[in-house]
Design a protein around this motif. Structure first.
Motif, PDB file in Angstrom:
ATOM      1  N   PRO A 451       0.818  -1.213   0.000  1.00 65.12           N
ATOM      2  CA  PRO A 451       0.000   0.000   0.000  1.00 65.12           C
ATOM      3  C   PRO A 451       0.857   1.271   0.000  1.00 65.12           C
ATOM      4  N   VAL A 452       0.367   2.283  -0.675  1.00 60.16           N
ATOM      5  CA  VAL A 452       1.058   3.585  -0.765  1.00 60.16           C
ATOM      6  C   VAL A 452       0.026   4.655  -0.423  1.00 60.16           C
ATOM      7  N   ASP A 453       0.363   5.533   0.490  1.00 63.77           N
ATOM      8  CA  ASP A 453      -0.618   6.553   0.882  1.00 63.77           C
ATOM      9  C   ASP A 453      -0.522   7.780  -0.024  1.00 63.77           C
ATOM     10  N   MET A 454      -1.544   7.967  -0.829  1.00 62.26           N
ATOM     11  CA  MET A 454      -1.585   9.124  -1.730  1.00 62.26           C
ATOM     12  C   MET A 454      -2.454  10.231  -1.132  1.00 62.26           C
ATOM     13  N   PHE A 455      -3.240   9.888  -0.117  1.00 60.17           N
ATOM     14  CA  PHE A 455      -4.257  10.832   0.362  1.00 60.17           C
ATOM     15  C   PHE A 455      -4.264  10.946   1.886  1.00 60.17           C
ATOM     16  N   HIS A 460      -8.788   6.960   2.134  1.00 57.02           N
ATOM     17  CA  HIS A 460      -8.385   6.375   0.853  1.00 57.02           C
ATOM     18  C   HIS A 460      -6.958   5.849   0.912  1.00 57.02           C
ATOM     19  N   ILE A 461      -6.755   4.727   0.229  1.00 56.62           N
ATOM     20  CA  ILE A 461      -5.414   4.145   0.190  1.00 56.62           C
ATOM     21  C   ILE A 461      -5.214   3.475  -1.165  1.00 56.62           C
ATOM     22  N   GLU A 462      -4.036   3.714  -1.735  1.00 56.42           N
ATOM     23  CA  GLU A 462      -3.687   3.109  -3.013  1.00 56.42           C
ATOM     24  C   GLU A 462      -2.950   1.801  -2.686  1.00 56.42           C
ATOM     25  N   ASN A 463      -3.195   0.765  -3.469  1.00 56.84           N
ATOM     26  CA  ASN A 463      -2.542  -0.515  -3.148  1.00 56.84           C
ATOM     27  C   ASN A 463      -2.057  -1.196  -4.424  1.00 56.84           C
ATOM     28  N   VAL A 464      -0.827  -1.692  -4.378  1.00 56.09           N
ATOM     29  CA  VAL A 464      -0.249  -2.384  -5.532  1.00 56.09           C
ATOM     30  C   VAL A 464      -0.114  -3.870  -5.198  1.00 56.09           C
ATOM     31  N   VAL A 465      -0.611  -4.716  -6.089  1.00 55.03           N
ATOM     32  CA  VAL A 465      -0.516  -6.167  -5.877  1.00 55.03           C
ATOM     33  C   VAL A 465       0.122  -6.801  -7.111  1.00 55.03           C
TER      34      VAL A 465
END
Ligand SMILES: C[S@@+](CC[C@H](N)C(=O)[O-])C[C@H]1O[C@@H](n2cnc3c(N)ncnc32)[C@H](O)[C@@H]1O
Length: 471
Positions: A451-455, A460-465
């Motif tokens: 996960p990467v916090d953009m906000f 809200h949380i951005e997540n890369v899998v």
């Protein structure tokens, strides 16, 4: 005993968790969930039961008896009323822990995966003024805060700011927001002070008439470009020119003004028709050394600095190689495509919006990138076409970055048929991502999650899998 709890009861609770809708969670009798708005894990609170349901109760916070060590003073005067930064009263490190558990819960409860380990969320360096795009709505039905209600004869007829959830046309009149920049606040207040005294009409869905609809500000950190987009119901050249002349004079940081016109009944700040009133009609941003042209309607990641971390994470997790052909689905204006272009043999980007695809091709040219091609198409239709011609192009890696709703179930079916070696799924909604990954688990293993916090301050949380084809 649960039966002992009734509506209007006043009880004490220790908050031990937080729900995705920002209410803290305490447990009556150590078990029965009670949601407490504006509370923080670690708070001891006194609450009044507002609603009692079978599995949980909702309450009103009466008093914080012992504040949590994670509780901080929110910066924003609208905290608690505005729907934006619902975690501004929680220390940033704790916000990241909460987001980590949001991702874990999504994969375990929605995706059905067991004992998923989620690494620490990659936090944002800037936790205020991090957005490159803000969107304000106009309304002739201003929402009054409890402080506003104390003001005698307060004017409710003009507001420009943010929506109050559950109240369609009500807008919280905002004078300062911590999400973009002080210049943006100046533009917001300048716009109100320009139109309000003139009695300029405001669009309402009730009569489907009125002039002012939305004000969007997009700001580049790369070249200091700043685009103001005034979205109106119809054209009024004289008024817009007067606004433009004063805007240029008062706020020279606004490098371009666009007037978008839409008669659509949908209350979205998008319009196919726009007039460039002054400046270029676009701004430019730079991610990972690549320049991107951003026009009024193009999608672009809203936190430019953190976007670089997100793309870097996706590329690292993907472990891309020079011989690999990449398919970038939901490619927008080609941001990920260009970012990975030098690491791979070729990239093909697919996206629904024609305007974004034109931008993607233009951006490739702007950067002298010649191994990327782009195509405007619905991803589901594209994948159907791709799987129907097995002898065609073979992609080794498929990157997916869909909107919040995730991917179409048919698209998941086609991905299973296609059997690319690696899938890199970038998502701004772990709930739909977990659902989609579960659809793919028949043929794919989860290799990593990040996960990467953009906000910051939001849920809200951005997540890369990364998913690898089994066997
Ligand atoms: C989260 S954005 C990702 C954009 C891009 N990857 C980036 O980082 O800038 C999702 C994109 O999907 C596009 N989109 C939405 N539904 C689509 C569909 N059914 N088929 C293709 N593209 C779609 C939107 O227009 C938007 O540009």
């Amino acid at each position: 005993m649960l039966e002992n709890l009734k509506k209007d009861d006043v009880i004490e609770l220790v908050i031990d968790d937080i729900g995705a809708e920002s209410s803290g969670i305490g447990r009556f009798n150590g078990e029965y969930v009670v949601f407490v708005p504006k509370s923080v894990p670690g708070d001891t609170v006194r609450v009044k039961i507002r609603k009692k349901k079978k599995k949980y109760a909702e309450s009103t916070l009466l008093e914080i008896i012992q504040p949590s060590p994670f509780r901080i003073e929110p910066e924003c005067e609208y905290f608690g009323t505005c729907n934006g930064c619902k975690m501004q009263h929680i220390e940033y490190a704790k916000q990241l822990e909460i987001k980590q558990s949001i991702v874990k819960n999504a994969f375990e409860r929605i995706g059905g995966f067991e004992n998923v380990t989620i690494p620490t969320v990659l936090g944002s360096e800037d936790i205020y003024y991090y957005r490159n795009k803000l969107e304000f709505s106009f309304s002739n039905d201003r929402w009054l805060t409890s402080e506003d209600m104390l003001i005698e004869n307060i004017d409710k007829s003009f507001a420009v700011g943010y929506h109050i959830p559950g109240f369609n046309e009500k807008i919280l009149d905002i004078r300062a927001c911590y999400l973009q920049s002080l210049t943006t606040n100046k533009i917001l207040n300048f716009t109100r002070d320009f139109f309000k005294p003139k009695g300029t009409s405001i669009y309402t869905t009730k009569t489907h008439s009125g002039y002012l609809r939305f004000l969007t500000v997009r700001k580049s950190i790369y070249n200091k470009g700043l685009m103001v987009n005034l979205i109106t119901y119809d054209e009024n050249a004289e008024l817009v020119n007067e606004y433009a002349a004063l805007l240029r004079q008062e706020i020279p940081e606004a490098t371009t003004l666009v007037n978008s016109i839409t008669q659509s009944k949908a209350q979205v700040a998008l319009a196919n028709n726009f007039n460039v009133i002054y400046g270029d009609g676009f701004i430019e941003e730079k991610i990972g050394g690549y320049r991107f042209k951003i026009t009024p309607n193009t999608f672009f990641q809203t936190n430019s600095k953190q976007c670089e971390k997100l793309f870097e994470t996706a590329a690292t997790i993907a472990d891309l190689g020079k011989e690999e052909n990449v398919l970038d689905l939901y490619c927008g204006c080609g941001a990920i495509s260009l970012y990975v272009s030098a690491m791979v043999k070729s990239v093909h980007g697919v996206e629904l919006s024609n305007e974004s695809i034109d931008m993607a091709s233009e951006n490739a040219e702007l950067n002298g990138v010649n191994n990327c091609t782009f195509e405007a198409m619905d991803v589901k239709d594209y994948l159907e076409k791709l799987t129907a011609s097995p002898g065609g192009e073979k992609f080794d890696v498929i990157i997916l970055d869909p909107p919040r709703s995730g991917i179409h179930p048919k698209a998941a079916e086609y991905l299973l048929q296609y059997e690319a070696k690696k899938l890199i799924y970038v998502s701004c909604n772990p709930a739909t991502q977990a659902r989609d990954v579960a659809l793919l688990k028949e043929k794919y293993n989860i290799i990593s999650i990040q996960p990467v916090d953009m906000f910051p301050h939001t849920f809200h949380i951005e997540n890369v899998v990364r998913l690898d084809l089994k066997g």
